[in-house]
Each structure stands twice: as C-alpha cells, then as structure tokens.
Design a protein around this motif. Structure first.
Motif, mmCIF file in Angstrom:
data_model
loop_
_atom_site.group_PDB
_atom_site.id
_atom_site.type_symbol
_atom_site.label_atom_id
_atom_site.label_comp_id
_atom_site.label_asym_id
_atom_site.label_seq_id
_atom_site.Cartn_x
_atom_site.Cartn_y
_atom_site.Cartn_z
ATOM 1 N N GLU A 66 51.003 -21.564 -16.074
ATOM 2 C CA GLU A 66 50.511 -22.785 -16.744
ATOM 3 C C GLU A 66 49.104 -23.156 -16.292
ATOM 4 O O GLU A 66 48.321 -23.721 -17.062
ATOM 5 C CB GLU A 66 51.469 -23.969 -16.467
ATOM 6 C CG GLU A 66 52.820 -23.853 -17.154
ATOM 7 C CD GLU A 66 52.780 -24.173 -18.639
ATOM 8 O OE1 GLU A 66 51.682 -24.432 -19.173
ATOM 9 O OE2 GLU A 66 53.854 -24.137 -19.271
ATOM 10 N N ASP A 67 48.757 -22.842 -15.028
ATOM 11 C CA ASP A 67 47.417 -23.181 -14.520
ATOM 12 C C ASP A 67 46.373 -22.110 -14.837
ATOM 13 O O ASP A 67 45.236 -22.177 -14.365
ATOM 14 C CB ASP A 67 47.458 -23.432 -13.005
ATOM 15 C CG ASP A 67 47.840 -22.182 -12.200
ATOM 16 O OD1 ASP A 67 48.017 -21.109 -12.814
ATOM 17 O OD2 ASP A 67 47.939 -22.290 -10.959
ATOM 18 N N GLY A 68 46.764 -21.087 -15.626
ATOM 19 C CA GLY A 68 45.820 -20.061 -16.031
ATOM 20 C C GLY A 68 45.777 -18.837 -15.131
ATOM 21 O O GLY A 68 45.110 -17.852 -15.438
ATOM 22 N N THR A 69 46.493 -18.867 -14.008
ATOM 23 C CA THR A 69 46.519 -17.732 -13.086
ATOM 24 C C THR A 69 47.212 -16.530 -13.734
ATOM 25 O O THR A 69 48.220 -16.685 -14.420
ATOM 26 C CB THR A 69 47.307 -18.105 -11.798
ATOM 27 O OG1 THR A 69 46.793 -19.316 -11.282
ATOM 28 C CG2 THR A 69 47.203 -17.019 -10.732
ATOM 29 N N ASP A 112 54.797 -19.285 -7.444
ATOM 30 C CA ASP A 112 54.762 -20.715 -7.163
ATOM 31 C C ASP A 112 54.077 -21.510 -8.276
ATOM 32 O O ASP A 112 53.120 -22.241 -8.054
ATOM 33 C CB ASP A 112 54.067 -20.964 -5.816
ATOM 34 C CG ASP A 112 54.385 -22.354 -5.268
ATOM 35 O OD1 ASP A 112 55.456 -22.886 -5.625
ATOM 36 O OD2 ASP A 112 53.566 -22.909 -4.513
ATOM 37 N N GLY A 113 54.555 -21.320 -9.485
ATOM 38 C CA GLY A 113 54.030 -22.077 -10.617
ATOM 39 C C GLY A 113 54.937 -21.889 -11.813
ATOM 40 O O GLY A 113 55.904 -21.138 -11.760
ATOM 41 N N ARG A 114 54.619 -22.580 -12.905
ATOM 42 C CA ARG A 114 55.414 -22.430 -14.123
ATOM 43 C C ARG A 114 54.824 -21.327 -14.991
ATOM 44 O O ARG A 114 53.609 -21.244 -15.173
ATOM 45 C CB ARG A 114 55.465 -23.747 -14.905
ATOM 46 C CG ARG A 114 56.450 -24.732 -14.321
ATOM 47 C CD ARG A 114 56.568 -25.981 -15.173
ATOM 48 N NE ARG A 114 57.409 -25.809 -16.348
ATOM 49 C CZ ARG A 114 58.744 -25.860 -16.329
ATOM 50 N NH1 ARG A 114 59.380 -26.050 -15.199
ATOM 51 N NH2 ARG A 114 59.431 -25.738 -17.443
ATOM 52 N N ILE A 115 55.693 -20.505 -15.525
ATOM 53 C CA ILE A 115 55.255 -19.393 -16.369
ATOM 54 C C ILE A 115 54.960 -19.909 -17.771
ATOM 55 O O ILE A 115 55.776 -20.608 -18.377
ATOM 56 C CB ILE A 115 56.349 -18.300 -16.434
ATOM 57 C CG1 ILE A 115 56.631 -17.734 -15.037
ATOM 58 C CG2 ILE A 115 55.947 -17.182 -17.395
ATOM 59 C CD1 ILE A 115 57.909 -16.914 -14.955
#
Length: 327
Positions: A143-146, A158-161
C-alpha cells in the motif's frame, strides 16, 4: 427422494498450495472422485528456495506436500517424504521429499516428468501438476508503494499488500493443467495463503480464463483464520474482492466458510501471532452474487485445521447434485 447414482466419478480440479490444501485433500481423496491438484511454483523459501536457486528447477515444496496428502502409501512412507533434516552441513532444513523430486528432475531431465513419476511411484490418488513447468517469481506492491520480491518475503514485509504479480509475465501454463480445467466437473480454489499460494496459480496466463469459460461448479474455500502480513483483518468478502481485483472477473459460484465458534483460548493463542477468525460478512458476500455454504468446519489439535471429512462431504454433495442437474 430416490438416490440417483452418478455414471462416472466427478472430475475435481483443486488449485492452490500449502498446508490448508493438503489437509483438505486427505479428506477428499476418500471420496469416489477423480482429483487433479494444480499447485503453485512460486515458493522461494527454505529447502525449496535453495533447490530452486542451486539446481535451476521449479520449487518442489508445495508439490511434495500435496503428493504426500494424496499418496496411497504406508503412513511411514508419508513421514519419510515429509522428513526434514535437522542437522548436517548442506542437509539441515531440507525435506527428503524435496530431494527426491530434485533427483528425479535430474534423472528424467524435466520437472513435470519428475512429478509424474512421483505420482506413479507413490500411488497417488489422482494427479498432481505444477501450474507451469517454469519457476515463477512472485512480487508484491505494498500500500505504501514498496516493491517486495519473493513469495517468502511478502508476508514479512510489515505492510498491507496492494497487489501481487508474477514474473515472467509470459509464463506458459502446463498443457495438462489447462486440459484438466476444461474437463472438470468441479473447480476448487483454496484453502491456502491468498496472495502467496492461490493467486500465483490464478495469475498464470490462461488459468483464470479457462476457469471462467468452464461449465464446472466453481467453489472458493475460505481460510478459517487471517494470515499475518497477508490478510490482516480480512473478511470473507475481502478475500473474494482481492481475487476479483487481480483478475477482473468473478471466478466462483459458491463460497464454503466456517461458521463454527472458535474457543476463546484458541483465539487467544492465534492472537499472539496476530491472527484472528476471518469474519463472515454474509450480506456482502451474497450481494456480490456468491452462494454460501456455511458450517462448523474446524478441528483444533495443535492448530486449527479444516475438518477434512465434513468439508469433503459438502464438496461431494454439491458436485454430485450439480452433475445430476446437468444430465
């Protein structure tokens, strides 16, 4: 009502990978059905990842687990296939079944032939097929573009896909897998990791298209618990929306879900790892046009698992009635 016998065994195609699929298949293989399991080749962690990198072969881990679940052999032989070496330089972490598949790939010169030989040698009830004869790299945009590269790394990011995709994008589906879908009376997807077991199969070009075209009854078997780093706080409809968003079309007629109570002490055990029961948002699922089969479908031993026998009963009854309606 008079019971009408089917003229032949229902042909069931099961798509996925991982522990959940193996548990379900142990129950389904006891039914009078013809099973073809289409299994992911995107695994890049542990023993599979090492063999994939060092021997330039598709990863064998999920294939091995499904072969073991469907093998009609002595329990000891199943344990041998799943045995993982604990010590030994170069051996520690490897599963013996993975090494056998690697050896057969070298002997036969081809991964698909190696899997076919394993099917034969271990008296597999049905067939196990890789989704493709090529190893697939799974990537995710968070979600953060990573950008995260590798199936094993995605749940740890450690983030939302936001989205997953496969490379190479022009990977070829296995012809036998496509043919199995075309001939199927029923197509099952799940249970298993949504982004790292189910979608890598469905994203192989041609697989989802063949499912949509098929006249088979199509079932999605939803996970009982959310998966940390993958489906945190997901409801049943969130799982279905993720598949729709990736493929742009509805794949399933029915959704099989657990509606049984999970004991508080079990919930607490899972909560420690960041996992909770997948919420059944009945209205949202129905609104999307899916029919729901809900029942108490869990067993608790060390971990929560689908009740393979009860789940298989539901699947068989549904497929049987579907085939009789089509006659």
């Amino acid at each position: 009502m008079e019971h009408v016998e089917l003229q032949r065994k229902p042909r069931i195609v099961v798509i996925g990978g991982g522990t959940g699929l193996s548990v379900m298949l142990r129950g389904l293989k006891e039914k009078p059905v013809d099973i073809t399991a289409i299994v992911t080749v995107a695994d890049d962690g542990g023993s599979s990842g090492i063999l994939r990198n060092e021997l330039q072969m598709p990863p064998p881990g999920d294939i091995r687990s499904v072969l073991t679940a469907l093998a009609d052999v002595e329990p000891l032989l199943s344990l041998i296939l799943q045995y993982r070496f604990q010590v030994g330089t170069g051996l520690a972490g490897h599963s013996l079944g993975n090494l056998i598949l690697a050896a057969l790939t070298d002997i036969t010169g081809d991964f698909v032939t190696a899997v076919q030989e394993m099917n034969r040698v271990f008296a597999v009830r049905g067939r196990v097929l890789p989704a493709s004869n090529q190893a697939i790299v799974l990537k995710a945009i968070m979600e953060d573009g990573t950008l995260v590269v590798g199936e094993s790394k995605i749940p740890k990011a450690d983030g939302r896909i936001k989205r997953v995709f496969i490379e190479p994008t022009n990977v070829t589906p296995l012809a036998e897998a496509v043919q199995a879908i075309r001939e199927a009376d029923a197509i099952l997807c799940g249970p298993g990791s949504l982004y790292t077991s189910l979608l890598p199969n469905l994203l192989v070009p041609g697989i989802a298209e063949e499912i949509v075209k098929s006249n088979a009854v199509k079932l999605f078997i939803c996970n009982v618990m959310t998966q940390p780093g993958e489906t945190d706080d997901y409801s049943v409809s969130d799982h279905l929306d993720a598949i729709y968003d990736h493929l742009g079309q509805h794949l399933f007629d029915y959704v099989i879900v657990n509606n049984g109570e999970i004991p508080p002490q079990v919930q607490a055990k899972y909560a420690e790892k960041g996992s909770k029961a997948v919420h059944l948002d009945l209205e949202e699922v129905t609104k999307r046009g899916y029919r729901i089969i809900a029942d108490r479908l869990v067993l608790f031993r060390t971990y929560l698992r689908h009740d393979a026998e009860k789940l298989s009963d539901h699947i068989y009854q549904l497929v049987e009635s579907w085939m009789l309606r089509k006659k």
